[in-house]
Design a protein around this motif. Structure first.
Motif, mmCIF file in Angstrom:
data_model
loop_
_atom_site.group_PDB
_atom_site.id
_atom_site.type_symbol
_atom_site.label_atom_id
_atom_site.label_comp_id
_atom_site.label_asym_id
_atom_site.label_seq_id
_atom_site.Cartn_x
_atom_site.Cartn_y
_atom_site.Cartn_z
ATOM 1 N N ALA A 1 14.408 40.615 3.064
ATOM 2 C CA ALA A 1 14.392 41.280 4.645
ATOM 3 C C ALA A 1 14.259 42.990 4.379
ATOM 4 O O ALA A 1 15.020 43.711 3.425
ATOM 5 C CB ALA A 1 15.567 41.137 5.312
ATOM 6 N N ILE A 2 13.517 43.469 5.155
ATOM 7 C CA ILE A 2 13.424 44.904 5.259
ATOM 8 C C ILE A 2 14.039 45.484 6.450
ATOM 9 O O ILE A 2 13.577 45.082 7.665
ATOM 10 C CB ILE A 2 11.923 45.584 5.238
ATOM 11 N N TRP A 3 14.919 46.294 6.614
ATOM 12 C CA TRP A 3 15.547 46.820 7.885
ATOM 13 C C TRP A 3 15.506 47.980 8.038
ATOM 14 O O TRP A 3 15.449 48.895 7.215
ATOM 15 C CB TRP A 3 17.216 46.508 7.599
ATOM 16 N N GLU A 4 15.016 48.402 9.198
ATOM 17 C CA GLU A 4 14.913 50.131 9.688
ATOM 18 C C GLU A 4 16.140 50.476 10.313
ATOM 19 O O GLU A 4 16.389 49.913 11.202
ATOM 20 C CB GLU A 4 13.518 50.086 10.357
ATOM 21 N N ASN A 5 16.346 51.728 9.662
ATOM 22 C CA ASN A 5 17.413 52.231 10.338
ATOM 23 C C ASN A 5 17.130 53.292 11.769
ATOM 24 O O ASN A 5 16.580 54.337 11.336
ATOM 25 C CB ASN A 5 18.172 52.977 9.278
ATOM 26 N N VAL B 1 12.541 44.421 10.372
ATOM 27 C CA VAL B 1 11.007 45.040 10.601
ATOM 28 C C VAL B 1 10.042 44.183 10.001
ATOM 29 O O VAL B 1 8.961 44.137 10.140
ATOM 30 C CB VAL B 1 10.633 46.382 10.672
ATOM 31 N N SER B 2 10.524 43.424 8.601
ATOM 32 C CA SER B 2 9.499 42.675 7.915
ATOM 33 C C SER B 2 10.485 41.777 7.096
ATOM 34 O O SER B 2 11.686 42.138 6.767
ATOM 35 C CB SER B 2 9.047 43.460 7.010
ATOM 36 N N THR B 3 9.928 40.706 6.785
ATOM 37 C CA THR B 3 10.314 39.531 5.795
ATOM 38 C C THR B 3 9.323 39.282 4.896
ATOM 39 O O THR B 3 8.147 38.689 4.946
ATOM 40 C CB THR B 3 10.993 38.274 6.477
ATOM 41 N N LEU B 4 9.760 39.432 3.499
ATOM 42 C CA LEU B 4 8.800 39.205 2.337
ATOM 43 C C LEU B 4 9.123 37.925 1.916
ATOM 44 O O LEU B 4 10.026 37.416 1.567
ATOM 45 C CB LEU B 4 9.052 40.264 1.497
ATOM 46 N N GLU B 5 8.029 36.990 1.830
ATOM 47 C CA GLU B 5 8.290 35.612 1.371
ATOM 48 C C GLU B 5 7.378 35.301 0.142
ATOM 49 O O GLU B 5 6.246 36.151 0.051
ATOM 50 C CB GLU B 5 7.953 34.638 2.535
ATOM 51 N N GLY B 6 7.590 34.558 -0.720
ATOM 52 C CA GLY B 6 6.777 34.219 -1.781
ATOM 53 C C GLY B 6 7.629 33.473 -2.902
ATOM 54 O O GLY B 6 6.830 32.689 -3.666
ATOM 55 N N PRO C 1 1.282 51.128 5.844
ATOM 56 C CA PRO C 1 1.868 51.742 7.242
ATOM 57 C C PRO C 1 2.165 50.480 8.182
ATOM 58 O O PRO C 1 1.712 49.332 7.825
ATOM 59 C CB PRO C 1 0.598 52.431 7.661
ATOM 60 N N GLY C 2 2.959 50.659 9.192
ATOM 61 C CA GLY C 2 3.317 49.646 10.168
ATOM 62 C C GLY C 2 4.223 48.843 9.636
ATOM 63 O O GLY C 2 4.126 47.707 10.028
ATOM 64 N N ASN C 3 5.008 49.115 8.527
ATOM 65 C CA ASN C 3 5.969 48.314 7.943
ATOM 66 C C ASN C 3 5.427 46.975 7.638
ATOM 67 O O ASN C 3 5.913 45.712 7.532
ATOM 68 C CB ASN C 3 6.997 47.762 9.108
ATOM 69 N N GLU C 4 4.288 46.941 6.956
ATOM 70 C CA GLU C 4 3.604 45.965 6.254
ATOM 71 C C GLU C 4 3.770 46.008 4.652
ATOM 72 O O GLU C 4 3.998 47.147 4.206
ATOM 73 C CB GLU C 4 2.072 46.042 6.405
ATOM 74 N N PHE C 5 3.985 44.952 4.115
ATOM 75 C CA PHE C 5 4.063 45.063 2.619
ATOM 76 C C PHE C 5 3.278 44.082 1.948
ATOM 77 O O PHE C 5 3.216 42.710 2.345
ATOM 78 C CB PHE C 5 5.454 44.482 2.386
ATOM 79 N N GLU C 6 2.473 44.348 1.170
ATOM 80 C CA GLU C 6 1.341 43.555 0.572
ATOM 81 C C GLU C 6 1.848 43.200 -1.172
ATOM 82 O O GLU C 6 2.153 44.286 -1.911
ATOM 83 C CB GLU C 6 0.048 44.318 0.409
ATOM 84 N N CYS C 7 1.809 42.093 -1.368
ATOM 85 C CA CYS C 7 2.094 41.714 -2.752
ATOM 86 C C CYS C 7 1.118 42.203 -3.304
ATOM 87 O O CYS C 7 -0.347 41.441 -3.513
ATOM 88 C CB CYS C 7 2.381 40.424 -2.929
#
Length: 351
Positions: free
Chosen positions: A97-101, A109-114, A147-153
């Motif tokens: 999980a990614i948490w924004e302070n 703000v994001s959950t990384l699955e895989g 950008p936009g709290n996106e995470f790409e593997c």
């Protein structure tokens, strides 16, 4: 800092309760505990929560937030982004999980699955542009922060033959290190401009490496020394002439510290001043400093002090704060976090 002729004590400042299960990991927020900014750290636990602790005006730590109802199993690892804006938390529920302070609040703000199953560790690179995760599925994942709290593997690294216990980026360049139940440490770099990552070195028994599970590793401030710890009851120090222009420079074993812990060493962390802290299943914390007597032989280290019974149960994590005081946080199976300060004993030497 010269530690040669002084006596030091690791003084317990505070014992923090609140978690209702084992505390697995602690992480200090960058740029806190310095220049009048109160120190802040996160702790994560088998109770499925993350707690955020902040130092108040009297120097005591209080729980400011509990991050819950996101992870459904143990939270094994937590790490702040270099800016301190985000906190990443890795869980046995197979997600990160990614948490924004935002002010005093934290929002997922994001959950990384895989990953197939338990995620064991998470680490940000020095610029905050990349995130690495690893897990019981033997893989290491590299994520690009968009950008936009996106995470790409961008890469899934399959090199370890067992559970990967920890990932850690080198502080001076984008080289990733992972350590595993397969007794090795692997060094990963990117291929030129492609997003393809590959292993350039495996530190194992054949090159003076560990003979059992490698649980943790840490770098000195420059990034050209590394320390690792293991189920084989040793701590090993490694060096490399790795510089920006040669990420492929090999890592070499320089010394082994043994005989200081008599059960599995779970955590090791190098302070900015060069003090190595270790925490183990013998409930103890040890501190080591470089021994400047024999430069001819290369770096060697000596015990500065050992704190027996630092906790009532296994010490799972030790982490130095990089601020003005020599603060060390430790996390334990006993459900507590302790804050310690390394202090010089003035005048009197300990008998």
């Amino acid at each position: 800092m010269n530690f040669e002729d002084e006596d030091f004590e690791l003084r317990e400042i505070q014992r923090l309760e609140g978690h209702t299960d084992k505390v697995w990991s602690v992480s200090w927020k960058p740029a806190t505990g310095i220049n009048g900014v109160p120190a802040v750290f996160a702790s994560c636990s088998g109770d499925k929560t993350v707690r955020i602790w902040e130092e108040n005006s009297t120097g005591s730590f209080q729980c400011q937030a509990v991050l819950e109802e996101t992870h459904t199993r143990t939270v094994r690892s937590c790490a702040w982004s270099p800016s301190g804006k985000f906190l990443a938390t890795a869980s046995f529920d197979a997600t990160t999980a990614i948490w924004e302070n935002v002010g005093v609040d934290f929002e997922c703000v994001s959950t990384l699955e895989g990953h197939d199953n338990e995620v064991k560790s998470v680490s940000w690179n020095n610029s905050g542009s990349l995130l690495a995760t690893c897990g019981r599925d033997k893989s290491v994942w590299i994520w690009e922060v968009l950008p936009g709290n996106e995470f790409e593997c961008v890469s899934v690294l399959q090199g370890h033959t067992q559970d990967v216990k920890m990932v850690q980026w080198n502080p001076s360049m984008d080289t990733l290190f992972s350590c595993s139940y397969d007794n090795t440490i692997k060094v990963w770099v990117e291929n030129g401009d492609s997003d393809d990552w590959h292993c350039i070195q495996t530190l194992g028994e054949s090159n003076s490496g560990h003979t059992s599970t490698v649980w943790s590793l840490s770098f000195d401030a420059s990034g050209d020394k590394m320390v690792s710890c293991s189920d084989d009851l040793t701590i090993k120090v490694w060096t490399s002439k790795m510089q920006e222009w040669d990420q492929n420079a090999p890592w070499k074993h320089v010394c082994t510290l043994s005989g200081y812990h008599d059960r599995t060493i779970f955590s090791v962390h190098w302070s900015r001043e060069g003090i190595i802290a270790s925490g183990a299943a013998d409930d103890a914390i040890c501190l080591f400093v470089e021994n400047n007597d024999n430069e001819v032989e290369g770096p060697s280290f000596k015990l500065l002090l050992k704190k027996e019974k630092a906790h009532e149960m296994d010490v799972n994590s030790v982490q130095w704060n990089s601020g003005d005081r020599r603060l060390l946080a430790s996390a334990s199976d006993d459900g507590t976090v302790k804050i310690w300060e390394l202090v010089r004993l003035s005048g009197q030497k300990l008998l």
